[in-house]
Design an enzyme around this catalytic site. Sequence first.
Site, PDB file in Angstrom:
ATOM      1  N   CYS A   1       0.843  -1.193   0.000  1.00  0.00           N
ATOM      2  CA  CYS A   1       0.000   0.000   0.000  1.00  0.00           C
ATOM      3  C   CYS A   1       0.882   1.248   0.000  1.00  0.00           C
ATOM      4  O   CYS A   1       1.759   1.390   0.845  1.00  0.00           O
ATOM      5  CB  CYS A   1      -0.902  -0.045   1.226  1.00  0.00           C
ATOM      6  SG  CYS A   1      -1.254   1.538   1.956  1.00  0.00           S
ATOM      7  N   GLU A   2       0.634   2.130  -0.967  1.00  0.00           N
ATOM      8  CA  GLU A   2       1.521   3.289  -1.093  1.00  0.00           C
ATOM      9  C   GLU A   2       1.259   4.356  -0.027  1.00  0.00           C
ATOM     10  O   GLU A   2       2.060   5.264   0.151  1.00  0.00           O
ATOM     11  CB  GLU A   2       1.421   3.899  -2.496  1.00  0.00           C
ATOM     12  CG  GLU A   2       0.118   4.591  -2.809  1.00  0.00           C
ATOM     13  CD  GLU A   2       0.094   5.086  -4.248  1.00  0.00           C
ATOM     14  OE1 GLU A   2       0.927   4.645  -5.047  1.00  0.00           O
ATOM     15  OE2 GLU A   2      -0.774   5.920  -4.554  1.00  0.00           O
TER      16      GLU A   2
ATOM     17  N   HIS B   1       0.887   3.650   3.283  1.00  0.00           N
ATOM     18  CA  HIS B   1       1.499   3.263   4.560  1.00  0.00           C
ATOM     19  C   HIS B   1       2.723   2.366   4.404  1.00  0.00           C
ATOM     20  O   HIS B   1       3.343   2.008   5.400  1.00  0.00           O
ATOM     21  CB  HIS B   1       0.469   2.533   5.437  1.00  0.00           C
ATOM     22  CG  HIS B   1      -0.779   3.333   5.694  1.00  0.00           C
ATOM     23  ND1 HIS B   1      -1.898   3.237   4.907  1.00  0.00           N
ATOM     24  CD2 HIS B   1      -1.056   4.263   6.644  1.00  0.00           C
ATOM     25  CE1 HIS B   1      -2.828   4.067   5.356  1.00  0.00           C
ATOM     26  NE2 HIS B   1      -2.344   4.702   6.406  1.00  0.00           N
TER      27      HIS B   1
ATOM     28  N   GLN C   1      -5.133  -0.702  -4.293  1.00  0.00           N
ATOM     29  CA  GLN C   1      -5.781  -1.861  -4.902  1.00  0.00           C
ATOM     30  C   GLN C   1      -6.648  -1.487  -6.117  1.00  0.00           C
ATOM     31  O   GLN C   1      -6.707  -2.216  -7.103  1.00  0.00           O
ATOM     32  CB  GLN C   1      -6.633  -2.563  -3.835  1.00  0.00           C
ATOM     33  CG  GLN C   1      -7.211  -3.889  -4.321  1.00  0.00           C
ATOM     34  CD  GLN C   1      -7.968  -4.614  -3.216  1.00  0.00           C
ATOM     35  OE1 GLN C   1      -7.605  -4.523  -2.060  1.00  0.00           O
ATOM     36  NE2 GLN C   1      -9.017  -5.323  -3.583  1.00  0.00           N
TER      37      GLN C   1
ATOM     38  N   HIS D   1      -5.707  -5.730   3.941  1.00  0.00           N
ATOM     39  CA  HIS D   1      -4.723  -4.650   4.025  1.00  0.00           C
ATOM     40  C   HIS D   1      -4.223  -4.542   5.463  1.00  0.00           C
ATOM     41  O   HIS D   1      -5.011  -4.260   6.363  1.00  0.00           O
ATOM     42  CB  HIS D   1      -5.360  -3.322   3.615  1.00  0.00           C
ATOM     43  CG  HIS D   1      -5.694  -3.239   2.160  1.00  0.00           C
ATOM     44  ND1 HIS D   1      -5.161  -2.283   1.329  1.00  0.00           N
ATOM     45  CD2 HIS D   1      -6.482  -4.016   1.388  1.00  0.00           C
ATOM     46  CE1 HIS D   1      -5.620  -2.463   0.099  1.00  0.00           C
ATOM     47  NE2 HIS D   1      -6.433  -3.501   0.103  1.00  0.00           N
TER      48      HIS D   1
ATOM     49  N   CYS E   1      -2.535  -2.247   6.767  1.00  0.00           N
ATOM     50  CA  CYS E   1      -2.684  -0.885   7.308  1.00  0.00           C
ATOM     51  C   CYS E   1      -4.066  -0.697   7.924  1.00  0.00           C
ATOM     52  O   CYS E   1      -4.254   0.169   8.772  1.00  0.00           O
ATOM     53  CB  CYS E   1      -2.405   0.175   6.244  1.00  0.00           C
ATOM     54  SG  CYS E   1      -3.483   0.098   4.816  1.00  0.00           S
TER      55      CYS E   1
HETATM   56 ZN    ZN Z   1      -2.602   1.741   3.587  1.00  0.00          ZN
END
Ligand code: ZN
Length: 189
Positions: free
Chosen positions: A79-80, A82, A120, A148, A150
């Site tokens: 995930c960009e 976090h 995503q 995810h 995060c």
């Molecule tokens: Zn994230």
Amino acid sequence: MRVSIDGEDIQRAVASIISAIGEDPGREGLIETPRRVAEMYSDLFSGLGKDPKEVLETVFEEGHRELVVLRDIPFFSICEHHLLPFFGSADIGYVPSGRVVGASKLARALDILARRPQIQERLTDQLVDSIVESLQPEGVAAVLSAEHLCITLRGVQKPGSKIVTSASRGTLRTQGATKHEFLALLSQR
Ligand code: ZN
């Protein structure tokens, strides 16, 4: 275009983070951590600068024009927002216009797109768009389902909860019967 990942820069940055949280980067358990993270990042972000269309080039000319579905392709991405992993599985369906591609190539294309800072929704769009550009199918659709870290690590949602995204192009978007066939095949577990 190949992107070079600067391992030394990553090592310095990770050592800074370790210091910034009040830990000692010289402590035995942490001393090799910057090097390990740098090596891991070069793998996790190995899709940067690669084009999924390169692996989708190997197509077979076939008369087949019926829906082809590849289910349960596992993927891992970052995930960009976090820099934490999100991971799950993808289902891809397409209606060839005479050109088909090996299942492993679709999985490899997904891998190239996943191994970079991602969200995503964009991953799902990029996957179907690269299939459109390479195979020029009559239709293509993908459904991605992922957990995810995060979200689940921070207790916003319970572990195991998933985000599901989908994208479709061509007849898999516009023709109800084809779309229905795809969804029916996905529900056969
Ligand atoms: Zn994230």
